[in-house]
Write a protein that holds these residues in place. Structure first.
Motif, PDB file in Angstrom:
ATOM      1  N   ILE A 108       0.872  -1.171   0.000  1.00 25.93           N
ATOM      2  CA  ILE A 108       0.000   0.000   0.000  1.00 25.93           C
ATOM      3  C   ILE A 108       0.907   1.218   0.000  1.00 25.93           C
ATOM      4  CG2 ILE A 108      -1.770   1.267   1.265  1.00 25.93           C
ATOM      5  CD1 ILE A 108      -2.628  -1.444   2.430  1.00 25.93           C
ATOM      6  N   ASP A 109       0.900   1.935  -1.074  1.00 26.92           N
ATOM      7  CA  ASP A 109       1.727   3.117  -1.310  1.00 26.92           C
ATOM      8  C   ASP A 109       3.092   2.660  -1.819  1.00 26.92           C
ATOM      9  OD1 ASP A 109       3.065   5.549  -1.421  1.00 26.92           O
ATOM     10  OD2 ASP A 109       2.244   6.259   0.466  1.00 26.92           O
ATOM     11  N   ALA A 110       3.518   3.221  -2.906  1.00 30.60           N
ATOM     12  CA  ALA A 110       4.775   2.808  -3.527  1.00 30.60           C
ATOM     13  C   ALA A 110       5.935   3.721  -3.169  1.00 30.60           C
ATOM     14  CB  ALA A 110       4.604   2.760  -5.047  1.00 30.60           C
ATOM     15  N   GLY A 111       5.748   4.615  -2.195  1.00 34.16           N
ATOM     16  CA  GLY A 111       6.837   5.491  -1.776  1.00 34.16           C
ATOM     17  C   GLY A 111       6.947   6.734  -2.635  1.00 34.16           C
ATOM     18  N   THR A 112       7.967   7.530  -2.357  1.00 40.79           N
ATOM     19  CA  THR A 112       8.120   8.825  -3.025  1.00 40.79           C
ATOM     20  C   THR A 112       9.298   8.886  -3.982  1.00 40.79           C
ATOM     21  OG1 THR A 112       9.558   9.668  -1.282  1.00 40.79           O
ATOM     22  CG2 THR A 112       7.189  10.007  -1.007  1.00 40.79           C
ATOM     23  N   GLY A 113      10.118   7.861  -3.981  1.00 38.75           N
ATOM     24  CA  GLY A 113      11.354   7.982  -4.751  1.00 38.75           C
ATOM     25  C   GLY A 113      12.157   9.121  -4.145  1.00 38.75           C
ATOM     26  N   THR A 114      12.817   9.903  -4.955  1.00 43.29           N
ATOM     27  CA  THR A 114      13.587  11.034  -4.437  1.00 43.29           C
ATOM     28  C   THR A 114      12.820  12.344  -4.587  1.00 43.29           C
ATOM     29  OG1 THR A 114      14.712  11.212  -6.561  1.00 43.29           O
ATOM     30  CG2 THR A 114      15.811   9.934  -4.838  1.00 43.29           C
ATOM     31  N   LEU A 115      11.522  12.260  -4.841  1.00 45.82           N
ATOM     32  CA  LEU A 115      10.698  13.450  -5.009  1.00 45.82           C
ATOM     33  C   LEU A 115      10.784  14.391  -3.814  1.00 45.82           C
ATOM     34  CD1 LEU A 115       8.546  14.936  -6.726  1.00 45.82           C
ATOM     35  CD2 LEU A 115       6.825  13.632  -5.484  1.00 45.82           C
ATOM     36  N   PHE A 116      10.886  13.860  -2.600  1.00 43.94           N
ATOM     37  CA  PHE A 116      10.929  14.682  -1.399  1.00 43.94           C
ATOM     38  C   PHE A 116      12.344  14.895  -0.888  1.00 43.94           C
ATOM     39  CE2 PHE A 116       6.380  13.246  -0.345  1.00 43.94           C
ATOM     40  CZ  PHE A 116       5.854  14.276  -1.108  1.00 43.94           C
ATOM     41  N   GLY A 117      13.329  14.710  -1.730  1.00 41.48           N
ATOM     42  CA  GLY A 117      14.704  15.012  -1.350  1.00 41.48           C
ATOM     43  C   GLY A 117      15.556  13.784  -1.114  1.00 41.48           C
ATOM     44  N   PRO A 118      16.824  14.016  -0.774  1.00 43.74           N
ATOM     45  CA  PRO A 118      17.777  12.915  -0.635  1.00 43.74           C
ATOM     46  C   PRO A 118      17.518  12.010   0.564  1.00 43.74           C
ATOM     47  CG  PRO A 118      18.784  14.982   0.026  1.00 43.74           C
ATOM     48  CD  PRO A 118      17.431  15.323  -0.540  1.00 43.74           C
ATOM     49  N   GLY A 119      16.711  12.450   1.528  1.00 31.15           N
ATOM     50  CA  GLY A 119      16.406  11.615   2.682  1.00 31.15           C
ATOM     51  C   GLY A 119      15.327  10.587   2.394  1.00 31.15           C
ATOM     52  N   ALA A 120      14.705  10.681   1.217  1.00 29.55           N
ATOM     53  CA  ALA A 120      13.616   9.775   0.840  1.00 29.55           C
ATOM     54  C   ALA A 120      14.120   8.761  -0.191  1.00 29.55           C
ATOM     55  CB  ALA A 120      12.446  10.579   0.272  1.00 29.55           C
ATOM     56  N   GLY A 121      13.203   7.920  -0.653  1.00 27.61           N
ATOM     57  CA  GLY A 121      13.555   6.954  -1.685  1.00 27.61           C
ATOM     58  C   GLY A 121      14.193   5.685  -1.145  1.00 27.61           C
ATOM     59  N   LYS A 122      13.982   5.372   0.121  1.00 27.34           N
ATOM     60  CA  LYS A 122      14.592   4.194   0.737  1.00 27.34           C
ATOM     61  C   LYS A 122      13.712   2.951   0.650  1.00 27.34           C
ATOM     62  CE  LYS A 122      17.763   6.989   2.429  1.00 27.34           C
ATOM     63  NZ  LYS A 122      18.362   7.766   1.414  1.00 27.34           N
ATOM     64  N   LEU A 123      12.476   3.103   0.195  1.00 24.98           N
ATOM     65  CA  LEU A 123      11.523   1.991   0.189  1.00 24.98           C
ATOM     66  C   LEU A 123      11.986   0.826  -0.675  1.00 24.98           C
ATOM     67  CD1 LEU A 123       8.779   0.987   1.178  1.00 24.98           C
ATOM     68  CD2 LEU A 123       7.778   1.975  -0.873  1.00 24.98           C
ATOM     69  N   ILE A 124      12.694   1.097  -1.734  1.00 29.67           N
ATOM     70  CA  ILE A 124      13.130   0.046  -2.654  1.00 29.67           C
ATOM     71  C   ILE A 124      14.023  -0.975  -1.946  1.00 29.67           C
ATOM     72  CG2 ILE A 124      15.179   1.226  -3.538  1.00 29.67           C
ATOM     73  CD1 ILE A 124      12.679  -0.624  -5.718  1.00 29.67           C
ATOM     74  N   GLN A 125      14.704  -0.566  -0.866  1.00 31.23           N
ATOM     75  CA  GLN A 125      15.596  -1.463  -0.125  1.00 31.23           C
ATOM     76  C   GLN A 125      14.833  -2.318   0.882  1.00 31.23           C
ATOM     77  OE1 GLN A 125      18.046   1.495   1.646  1.00 31.23           O
ATOM     78  NE2 GLN A 125      18.935   2.138  -0.286  1.00 31.23           N
ATOM     79  N   ALA A 126      13.650  -1.915   1.279  1.00 29.54           N
ATOM     80  CA  ALA A 126      12.915  -2.589   2.355  1.00 29.54           C
ATOM     81  C   ALA A 126      12.569  -4.051   2.057  1.00 29.54           C
ATOM     82  CB  ALA A 126      11.664  -1.808   2.719  1.00 29.54           C
ATOM     83  N   PRO A 127      12.065  -4.396   0.865  1.00 31.75           N
ATOM     84  CA  PRO A 127      11.733  -5.809   0.641  1.00 31.75           C
ATOM     85  C   PRO A 127      12.926  -6.741   0.823  1.00 31.75           C
ATOM     86  CG  PRO A 127      10.687  -4.461  -1.019  1.00 31.75           C
ATOM     87  CD  PRO A 127      11.632  -3.563  -0.247  1.00 31.75           C
ATOM     88  N   ARG A 128      14.105  -6.334   0.382  1.00 30.98           N
ATOM     89  CA  ARG A 128      15.281  -7.177   0.551  1.00 30.98           C
ATOM     90  C   ARG A 128      15.606  -7.361   2.038  1.00 30.98           C
ATOM     91  NH1 ARG A 128      18.315  -3.702  -2.968  1.00 30.98           N
ATOM     92  NH2 ARG A 128      16.666  -3.469  -4.447  1.00 30.98           N
ATOM     93  N   ALA A 129      15.441  -6.299   2.829  1.00 31.47           N
ATOM     94  CA  ALA A 129      15.688  -6.399   4.268  1.00 31.47           C
ATOM     95  C   ALA A 129      14.705  -7.356   4.923  1.00 31.47           C
ATOM     96  CB  ALA A 129      15.589  -5.021   4.910  1.00 31.47           C
ATOM     97  N   LEU A 130      13.534  -7.492   4.328  1.00 30.71           N
ATOM     98  CA  LEU A 130      12.509  -8.409   4.842  1.00 30.71           C
ATOM     99  C   LEU A 130      12.689  -9.829   4.331  1.00 30.71           C
ATOM    100  CD1 LEU A 130       9.443  -6.072   4.347  1.00 30.71           C
ATOM    101  CD2 LEU A 130      10.318  -6.876   6.517  1.00 30.71           C
ATOM    102  N   GLY A 131      13.620 -10.025   3.393  1.00 32.38           N
ATOM    103  CA  GLY A 131      13.820 -11.350   2.820  1.00 32.38           C
ATOM    104  C   GLY A 131      12.970 -11.624   1.620  1.00 32.38           C
ATOM    105  N   ILE A 132      12.373 -10.577   1.037  1.00 34.75           N
ATOM    106  CA  ILE A 132      11.537 -10.727  -0.157  1.00 34.75           C
ATOM    107  C   ILE A 132      12.397 -10.404  -1.369  1.00 34.75           C
ATOM    108  CG2 ILE A 132       9.511  -9.853  -1.388  1.00 34.75           C
ATOM    109  CD1 ILE A 132       8.405  -9.070   1.404  1.00 34.75           C
TER     110      ILE A 132
END
Length: 134
Positions: A108-132
């Motif tokens: 639910i929600d695909a994140g912001t990418g870097t639209l909101f600046g360099p502190g954002a766009g971390k969502l792409i790394q989350a599935p790997r951290a979860l083992g997906i």
């Protein structure tokens, strides 16, 4: 120091609506996924009825308070921020949610990418951290 992920009423209502639609969701997302009891940096898991919900961090963004509260005098605004230990530009968390019903994973929600600046766009790394696999 653990960061507390707070959800707004709008996010909670969106989550409830998405959870209600899960039974009719197409079965193309992912194969069966076991529930987990582990929380880690970048995500937080909790159970909501029969669902496992994982709050995923997409990063943070600075809030330009002076632009948001344009009718507030800058010195009064800064005094209020200082009283609450928030500095000049407090940061807020950007979050998305991964819902697991035991058979499917729905993002639910695909994140912001870097639209909101360099502190954002971390969502792409989350599935790997979860083992997906990404």
């Amino acid at each position: 120091m653990r960061e507390l992920i707070m959800t707004t009423r709008r996010q909670t209502l969106g989550l409830l609506a998405a959870a209600a639609l899960l039974p009719i969701a197409p079965r193309f997302a992912f194969s069966a996924a076991p529930f987990s009891n582990v929380a880690n940096a970048g995500y937080y898991r909790f159970h909501f009825g029969n669902f496992e919900v994982t709050g995923l961090s997409d990063g943070t963004m600075a809030l330009p308070m002076a632009k948001i509260y344009q009718n507030e005098p800058i010195d009064a605004l800064q005094r209020k921020l200082d009283e609450n230990f928030l500095g000049e530009e407090p940061h807020i968390s950007i979050n998305a949610y991964l819902v697991n019903d035991g058979e499917r994973l729905v993002l639910i929600d695909a994140g912001t990418g870097t639209l909101f600046g360099p502190g954002a766009g971390k969502l792409i790394q989350a599935p790997r951290a979860l083992g997906i696999p990404g």
